[in-house]
Design a protein around this motif. Structure first.
Motif, short mmCIF file in Angstrom:
data_model
loop_
_atom_site.label_atom_id
_atom_site.label_comp_id
_atom_site.label_asym_id
_atom_site.label_seq_id
_atom_site.Cartn_x
_atom_site.Cartn_y
_atom_site.Cartn_z
N UNK A 152 0.74 -1.10 -0.09
CA UNK A 152 0.04 -0.01 0.08
C UNK A 152 0.96 1.23 -0.03
N UNK A 153 0.80 1.99 -0.98
CA UNK A 153 1.77 3.26 -1.14
C UNK A 153 0.55 4.21 -1.00
N UNK A 154 1.21 5.77 -0.67
CA UNK A 154 0.38 6.93 -0.42
C UNK A 154 -0.67 7.06 -1.35
N UNK A 155 -0.48 6.74 -2.56
CA UNK A 155 -1.42 7.29 -3.68
C UNK A 155 -1.93 6.11 -4.47
N UNK A 156 -1.43 5.03 -4.36
CA UNK A 156 -1.82 3.87 -5.09
C UNK A 156 -1.61 2.54 -4.54
N UNK A 157 -1.80 1.43 -5.05
CA UNK A 157 -1.76 -0.06 -4.57
C UNK A 157 -0.71 -0.84 -5.78
N UNK A 158 0.19 -1.13 -5.11
CA UNK A 158 1.37 -1.99 -6.05
C UNK A 158 0.97 -3.60 -5.59
N UNK A 159 1.00 -4.42 -6.81
CA UNK A 159 1.01 -5.81 -6.70
C UNK A 159 2.07 -6.58 -7.55
N UNK A 160 2.78 -7.31 -6.42
CA UNK A 160 4.05 -7.59 -7.32
C UNK A 160 4.16 -8.95 -7.10
N UNK A 161 4.87 -9.43 -8.34
CA UNK A 161 5.28 -11.17 -8.07
C UNK A 161 6.87 -10.93 -8.00
N UNK A 162 7.38 -11.07 -7.08
CA UNK A 162 8.84 -10.96 -6.94
C UNK A 162 9.72 -11.96 -7.68
N UNK A 163 9.09 -13.02 -8.13
CA UNK A 163 9.77 -14.13 -8.59
C UNK A 163 10.17 -13.81 -10.23
N UNK A 164 8.85 -13.19 -10.76
CA UNK A 164 8.82 -12.78 -12.39
C UNK A 164 9.27 -11.49 -12.55
N UNK A 165 9.42 -10.62 -11.12
CA UNK A 165 9.60 -9.37 -11.44
C UNK A 165 8.69 -8.31 -12.17
N UNK A 166 7.32 -8.97 -12.07
CA UNK A 166 6.18 -8.22 -12.53
C UNK A 166 5.73 -7.27 -11.48
N UNK A 167 5.50 -5.96 -11.68
CA UNK A 167 4.71 -5.01 -10.98
C UNK A 167 3.63 -4.27 -11.47
#
Length: 379
Positions: free
Chosen positions: A110-125
């Motif tokens: 949870x960022x101040x102005x948006x939501x990040x969804x990350x797959x750390x293994x495939x490096x997709x954000x």
């Protein structure tokens, strides 16, 4: 490989055999193999392959935050560390002060102005807006009195969803029955949908229904977590006895069972009882449980020996963690900040694969395919 697919006279290797070979490869070789051909990519990104690889993983790791405020997108740092109790910790480059949620190896930040969804293994954000009721637009929106958020997976469709509950206006915070907005974000489509009121949410039907709770006193030391795909309540009793009680719910019959009662007095790192709580992370096949406290201390409990092992200090645990190759949608609903506005971070490395890596992965697969055949011919 693409030429073989176009040539009808070439040997056709069925997808099941390719999938069986891919399952034997390490993560880096699988990620490289996606660039070899469209057929390989479709196999490696299929739901059946992703789920089979998650099931075959022998041991989960612990995901912790490497606290860095440089402004770069969060990502998994190379390497890992092994602490006492044979627990392996992997670190994610992110701001540890930001609330983080996880599900099946995917991380929601949870960022101040948006939501990040990350797959750390495939490096997709992927980045998403807050949807309905975005009235705060400031960090105070994440205080427990204003917001509550969750991140989970629809087990029927396999899609990941973010659930949000928030007050609709600052003026209503002190009202006895404040108006609250409930909504859910489908990570695959990037769409928000309004929901009916709680208390318990079915992510597939996107409906709330009642769930009974165990007979216990709920305090600020009580936390709800997802432990081994089961809804779990961790309650730290600081009154008569200092102990950690863990209750797990059977989703089929909706009943609660006290699975752990861990006495803490004179057995954990010495700190005062008050304003200290503990959260479970993972459970091994032997029933050993890893848990941490709100002072960044990590522990492991052995029920058979009735012993607590102090694993590490200054570890901001996010969740239990394992590899997940599930692809995220191709586009974010919000753009990334311009990279020139960020401070350079020496921890981050380029993540592009070179042509030699692709050739190596191809040779590994070809060898895996032909070695058994040649061995049989010689016999």
């Amino acid at each position: 490989m693409e030429e073989e697919e176009k040539n009808p006279s070439s040997i056709d290797i069925v997808s099941d055999l390719l999938e069986a070979i891919f399952l034997r490869l390490p993560l880096k070789s699988i990620l490289i193999s996606k660039s070899v051909s469209k057929r390989w990519r479709s196999i490696l990104e299929s739901k059946t392959f992703v789920e089979r690889r998650m099931i075959l993983q022998k041991k989960r790791k612990i995901l912790a935050a490497y606290n860095c405020k440089c402004g770069w997108e969060p990502r998994l740092l190379p390497g890992s560390s092994r602490c006492k109790g044979n627990e392996e910790i992997v670190y994610m480059h992110c701001n540890a002060a930001r609330p983080s949620l996880s599900c099946d190896g995917l991380v929601c930040i949870l960022e101040p102005h948006w939501i990040d969804v990350l797959n750390p293994w495939t490096r997709q954000l992927r980045r998403y807006g807050f949807g309905f009721g975005t009235i705060f637009g400031v960090w105070s929106a994440f205080s427990p009195g204003n917001w509550a958020m969750g991140f989970g997976r629809d087990k029927v469709t396999g899609s990941y969803k973010v659930v949000k509950m928030c007050l609709l206006s600052l003026s209503k915070i002190r009202v006895r029955d404040p108006e609250v907005e409930y909504s859910v974000l489908d990570v695959e489509t990037g769409e928000w949908r309004m929901l009916s009121p709680p208390p318990s949410l079915d992510l597939h039907k996107e409906e709330f229904h009642n769930v009974l709770v165990p007979a216990m006193s709920v305090t600020q030391e009580t936390h709800i977590v997802n432990l081994e795909d089961r809804l779990t309540i961790a309650n730290t009793d600081t009154k008569a006895e200092w102990k950690l009680e863990i209750w797990s719910m059977d989703a089929e019959v909706k009943t609660w069972t006290k699975t752990y009662s861990i006495h803490l007095e004179n057995r954990v790192a010495s700190l005062e009882r008050q304003n200290r709580w503990f959260t479970p992370v993972s459970v091994s096949k032997q029933g050993n449980i890893v848990f941490y406290d709100n002072h960044k201390r990590l522990f492991k409990y052995y029920p058979r020996k009735n012993e607590i092992l102090y694993l590490s200090a200054d570890t901001t645990v996010i969740s239990s963690f394992f590899e997940n190759l599930a692809p995220l949608p191709l586009k974010s609903t919000l753009p990334y900040p311009h990279p020139r506005r960020r401070t350079k971070c020496p921890l981050l490395r380029p993540n592009e694969f070179g042509i030699l890596d692709i050739i190596l992965a191809t040779l590994v697969l070809v060898g895996s395919i032909w070695s058994p055949l040649l061995f049989r011919v010689k016999l």
